[in-house]
Design a protein around this motif. Sequence first.
Motif, PDB file in Angstrom:
ATOM      1  N   ASP A  58      86.659  75.930 -15.346  1.00 41.22           N
ATOM      2  CA  ASP A  58      87.979  76.549 -15.251  1.00 41.22           C
ATOM      3  C   ASP A  58      87.984  77.744 -16.198  1.00 41.22           C
ATOM      4  N   GLU A  59      88.280  78.920 -15.668  1.00 41.62           N
ATOM      5  CA  GLU A  59      88.287  80.138 -16.466  1.00 41.62           C
ATOM      6  C   GLU A  59      89.730  80.528 -16.793  1.00 41.62           C
ATOM      7  N   ALA A  60      89.917  81.475 -17.698  1.00 48.04           N
ATOM      8  CA  ALA A  60      91.262  81.961 -18.020  1.00 48.04           C
ATOM      9  C   ALA A  60      91.948  82.459 -16.752  1.00 48.04           C
ATOM     10  N   VAL A  61      91.188  83.125 -15.898  1.00 44.40           N
ATOM     11  CA  VAL A  61      91.657  83.528 -14.569  1.00 44.40           C
ATOM     12  C   VAL A  61      90.616  83.039 -13.573  1.00 44.40           C
ATOM     13  N   GLY A  62      90.990  82.144 -12.690  1.00 37.26           N
ATOM     14  CA  GLY A  62      90.081  81.646 -11.668  1.00 37.26           C
ATOM     15  C   GLY A  62      89.151  80.561 -12.165  1.00 37.26           C
ATOM     16  N   LYS A  63      87.999  80.464 -11.491  1.00 35.04           N
ATOM     17  CA  LYS A  63      87.022  79.437 -11.826  1.00 35.04           C
ATOM     18  C   LYS A  63      85.628  79.892 -11.443  1.00 35.04           C
ATOM     19  N   THR A  64      84.647  79.198 -12.009  1.00 30.51           N
ATOM     20  CA  THR A  64      83.243  79.409 -11.683  1.00 30.51           C
ATOM     21  C   THR A  64      82.676  78.086 -11.196  1.00 30.51           C
ATOM     22  N   VAL A  65      82.109  78.115 -10.008  1.00 30.97           N
ATOM     23  CA  VAL A  65      81.407  76.952  -9.476  1.00 30.97           C
ATOM     24  C   VAL A  65      79.920  77.248  -9.629  1.00 30.97           C
ATOM     25  N   TRP A  66      79.176  76.313 -10.211  1.00 31.55           N
ATOM     26  CA  TRP A  66      77.770  76.578 -10.493  1.00 31.55           C
ATOM     27  C   TRP A  66      76.888  75.430 -10.003  1.00 31.55           C
ATOM     28  N   VAL A  67      75.649  75.795  -9.686  1.00 33.78           N
ATOM     29  CA  VAL A  67      74.629  74.829  -9.303  1.00 33.78           C
ATOM     30  C   VAL A  67      73.345  75.195 -10.035  1.00 33.78           C
ATOM     31  N   ARG A  68      72.535  74.192 -10.267  1.00 26.52           N
ATOM     32  CA  ARG A  68      71.253  74.410 -10.961  1.00 26.52           C
ATOM     33  C   ARG A  68      70.165  73.686 -10.189  1.00 26.52           C
ATOM     34  N   PHE A  69      69.035  74.368 -10.027  1.00 27.09           N
ATOM     35  CA  PHE A  69      67.901  73.838  -9.294  1.00 27.09           C
ATOM     36  C   PHE A  69      66.656  73.943 -10.157  1.00 27.09           C
ATOM     37  N   GLY A  70      65.945  72.841 -10.307  1.00 26.95           N
ATOM     38  CA  GLY A  70      64.644  72.888 -10.957  1.00 26.95           C
ATOM     39  C   GLY A  70      63.650  73.539 -10.001  1.00 26.95           C
ATOM     40  N   VAL A  71      62.940  74.563 -10.456  1.00 24.38           N
ATOM     41  CA  VAL A  71      61.994  75.293  -9.622  1.00 24.38           C
ATOM     42  C   VAL A  71      60.764  75.681 -10.437  1.00 24.38           C
TER      43      VAL A  71
END
Length: 129
Positions: free
Chosen positions: A113-126
């Motif tokens: 949750d950001e001050a304005v909006g949001k960030t959706v993140w994913v992480r992949f081992g590569v």
Amino acid sequence: MSHSRQQRFPRAYVSVRAARQFVGDTLGEWGCGDRRDDIRLCVSELAANAVLHGVPIGREFAVRLVRESGAVRVEVRDSGPGLPVERRAAPEEFCGRGLWLVRELADQFGVRDEAVGKTVWVRFGVSLP
């Protein structure tokens, strides 16, 4: 050592394809071949969610890739209100499986949750050169 690239996209359906292309091109430049299809599919889902649910009219969303030691993290940020909710779609429904699919494919998944909006993140081992 980490490297990152970011690009902004307008609130438009064609931006989903453009975001997927940006990610594929960046992964190619970084020499990342494994899990490329999974990463691109997740970006498509997250970008589509941003366009459909997250980006207010007249605004943009951003896609950021971060190359980490043994991993790639992808972040999709928009300025809209609310946080995404994963739901279980009924078999006869045509939509509602995107976040479930992202959670299944990625090694890690989260929402900031950001001050304005949001960030959706994913992480992949590569494997990275």
